[in-house]
Enzyme design. Structure first.
Site, PDB file in Angstrom:
ATOM      1  N   PHE A 158      -4.078  -9.703   7.159  1.00 32.95           N
ATOM      2  CA  PHE A 158      -3.752  -8.665   5.844  1.00 32.95           C
ATOM      3  C   PHE A 158      -3.813  -9.655   4.706  1.00 32.95           C
ATOM      4  O   PHE A 158      -2.848  -9.275   3.896  1.00 32.95           O
ATOM      5  CB  PHE A 158      -2.434  -7.931   6.247  1.00 32.95           C
ATOM      6  CG  PHE A 158      -2.351  -7.184   7.410  1.00 32.95           C
ATOM      7  CD1 PHE A 158      -3.532  -6.439   7.866  1.00 32.95           C
ATOM      8  CD2 PHE A 158      -1.058  -6.968   8.103  1.00 32.95           C
ATOM      9  CE1 PHE A 158      -3.491  -5.874   9.126  1.00 32.95           C
ATOM     10  CE2 PHE A 158      -1.172  -6.237   9.468  1.00 32.95           C
ATOM     11  CZ  PHE A 158      -2.264  -5.564   9.750  1.00 32.95           C
ATOM     12  N   GLU A 243       7.051 -10.754  -6.104  1.00 29.77           N
ATOM     13  CA  GLU A 243       6.195  -9.982  -5.640  1.00 29.77           C
ATOM     14  C   GLU A 243       6.407  -8.541  -5.565  1.00 29.77           C
ATOM     15  O   GLU A 243       5.759  -7.839  -5.705  1.00 29.77           O
ATOM     16  CB  GLU A 243       5.670 -10.675  -4.181  1.00 29.77           C
ATOM     17  CG  GLU A 243       4.776  -9.714  -3.521  1.00 29.77           C
ATOM     18  CD  GLU A 243       4.403 -10.215  -2.067  1.00 29.77           C
ATOM     19  OE1 GLU A 243       3.762  -9.623  -1.192  1.00 29.77           O
ATOM     20  OE2 GLU A 243       5.080 -11.440  -1.449  1.00 29.77           O
ATOM     21  N   ARG A 269      -8.129  23.238 -17.446  1.00 30.06           N
ATOM     22  CA  ARG A 269      -8.389  23.988 -16.213  1.00 30.06           C
ATOM     23  C   ARG A 269      -7.974  25.482 -16.380  1.00 30.06           C
ATOM     24  O   ARG A 269      -6.950  25.448 -16.777  1.00 30.06           O
ATOM     25  CB  ARG A 269      -7.998  23.468 -14.906  1.00 30.06           C
ATOM     26  CG  ARG A 269      -8.034  24.295 -13.814  1.00 30.06           C
ATOM     27  CD  ARG A 269      -9.722  24.428 -13.343  1.00 30.06           C
ATOM     28  NE  ARG A 269      -9.726  25.100 -12.033  1.00 30.06           N
ATOM     29  CZ  ARG A 269     -10.714  25.295 -11.272  1.00 30.06           C
ATOM     30  NH1 ARG A 269     -12.141  25.000 -12.095  1.00 30.06           N
ATOM     31  NH2 ARG A 269     -10.925  25.772 -10.080  1.00 30.06           N
ATOM     32  N   THR A 366       7.888  -4.021   4.196  1.00 32.88           N
ATOM     33  CA  THR A 366       7.871  -2.616   4.616  1.00 32.88           C
ATOM     34  C   THR A 366       9.219  -1.726   3.742  1.00 32.88           C
ATOM     35  O   THR A 366       9.939  -2.720   4.120  1.00 32.88           O
ATOM     36  CB  THR A 366       7.454  -2.349   5.793  1.00 32.88           C
ATOM     37  OG1 THR A 366       8.951  -2.605   6.663  1.00 32.88           O
ATOM     38  CG2 THR A 366       6.365  -2.552   6.645  1.00 32.88           C
TER      39      THR A 366
END
Length: 388
Positions: A158, A243, A269, A366
């Site tokens: 990763f 980080e 819209r 995580t």
């Protein structure tokens, strides 16, 4: 934009960065998203503009500016709707280069940090392994010293910029039986024999080259040790605060981008004879989402302010990532719903935003691990201290 944190110089920097991104980056994003390869020319252009050197010493070509310039860089990168491109840039600047600057020798700084600032070299940080991500102390990669070299064996996964980078900042066990007290960090040049990389196929961040790295008896000079032997764990923990704050800032920025896009769409819209931003249920939902985003943004700015003053903000940076990434996922999910069927179409930005955002609660620790770190600080009164 809060004047409490941003000066006129910050605003001018933001405008020049926006212009640069629109001219030099945005025209190539769709190609890079399709190929998964970011052309090398853009790295040099970033370097020439000084964007890689924002927080680094002038000695090596940097600008030595405050962290709010970094916040601006991160925010604007999120607003061109390529989480992969943004990740490739900030992983180079704030993961790999952070270690070179903090722990690298003078020779390493001159040969690699200066070249990273100029955009001539690209770096990556290799910590996560196939057998464990957030469990840094349980890593299995080893670097055994033999004379004037270390022999590196193991694997990482990763890794953002893991395939096309020029050098790797690698964490490995130098004293395998000592747990987190036996970890060291090394600079490894991509050209070393025995190093190989495999590109991974991801749900999102499609533009970035996320890789799995293998080290098979890679021989690296002892001079490539970053900092002191066996102090790597404390270096890693110290830089995790930056980080995690970066990922928190990224999250509030992409949530803001999603909301602004949704608001524009809703103003145009029409349904039942009026624009859909006139329906109370949607208006109130937007109000709730915008409030959550603004709370995270202001908190992240306050943590940046403290970090910029030199405070050790591990608790607050961890909270930043935990809360902001969860918020961003919820905001973008709902913004896709506002677009109805168009939200599900790749021709509109929400589908990619949703995929890219989902990595937020996973990468860099995580959410489950972050909650445990916060619990240790709050409940167990654990103190995390900077490396000495």
């Amino acid at each position: 934009m809060s004047s409490m944190y941003f000066t006129e110089e910050h605003h001018l920097f933001r405008k020049s960065l926006q212009d640069f991104l629109q001219k030099e980056v945005v025209p190539h994003i769709e190609t890079w998203e399709q190929t998964g390869t970011i052309d090398r020319f853009i790295w040099k252009k970033f370097g020439d503009m000084g964007f890689f050197g924002i927080n680094y010493p002038e000695t090596y070509g940097g600008l030595n500016l405050d962290l709010f310039y970094t916040v601006i860089l991160l925010e604007e990168l999120q607003k061109i709707n390529s989480g992969g491109f943004a990740a490739a840039i900030w992983a180079h600047v704030y993961l790999a280069m952070t270690h070179l600057n903090a722990e690298g020798s003078e020779i390493i700084k001159q040969n690699y940090l200066a070249a990273s600032i100029s955009g001539d070299k690209i770096g990556c940080l290799c910590i996560t392994e196939p057998f464990g991500g957030s469990d840094v102390a349980g890593m299995r990669t080893t670097a055994i010293k033999e004379g004037n070299h270390y022999i590196l064996n193991g694997s990482k996964t990763f890794i953002t910029n893991g395939v096309y980078s020029d050098y790797l900042v690698v964490a490995a066990k130098t004293t395998p039986d000592s747990g987190n007290k036996g970890i060291s960090i090394f600079l490894v040049d991509r050209t070393e024999v025995g190093l190989s990389a495999t590109k991974l196929n991801k749900l999102g961040w499609r533009a970035s080259d996320t890789g799995e790295i293998a080290f098979d008896n890679v021989k690296i000079p002892a001079s490539n040790l970053l900092g002191e032997e066996n102090k790597g764990f404390s270096y890693i923990m110290q830089h995790f605060a930056l980080e995690r704050l970066i990922m928190g800032v990224n999250a509030h920025a992409r949530a803001e981008f999603a909301l602004e896009y949704a608001l524009q769409y809703m103003s145009e819209r029409q349904a039942f004879g009026k624009s859909i931003n006139k329906f109370q249920a949607l208006r109130h939902t937007i109000s709730d989402l915008y409030t959550e985003m603004e709370i995270c943004k202001e908190f992240n700015y306050s943590v940046t302010y403290r970090l910029n003053k030199g405070e050790y903000v591990v608790k607050h940076a961890t909270m930043s990532k935990l809360k902001s990434t969860k918020m961003a996922d919820e905001v973008i999910y709902q913004c896709l719903q506002f677009l109805g069927g168009y939200g599900y179409m790749e021709d509109y930005p929400m589908a990619r935003l949703l995929r890219d955002s989902r990595l937020g609660p996973i990468g860099g620790g995580t959410s489950e691990i972050l909650r445990e770190i916060i619990a240790k600080i709050i409940i167990d009164k654990k103190e995390y201290k900077p490396a000495t």
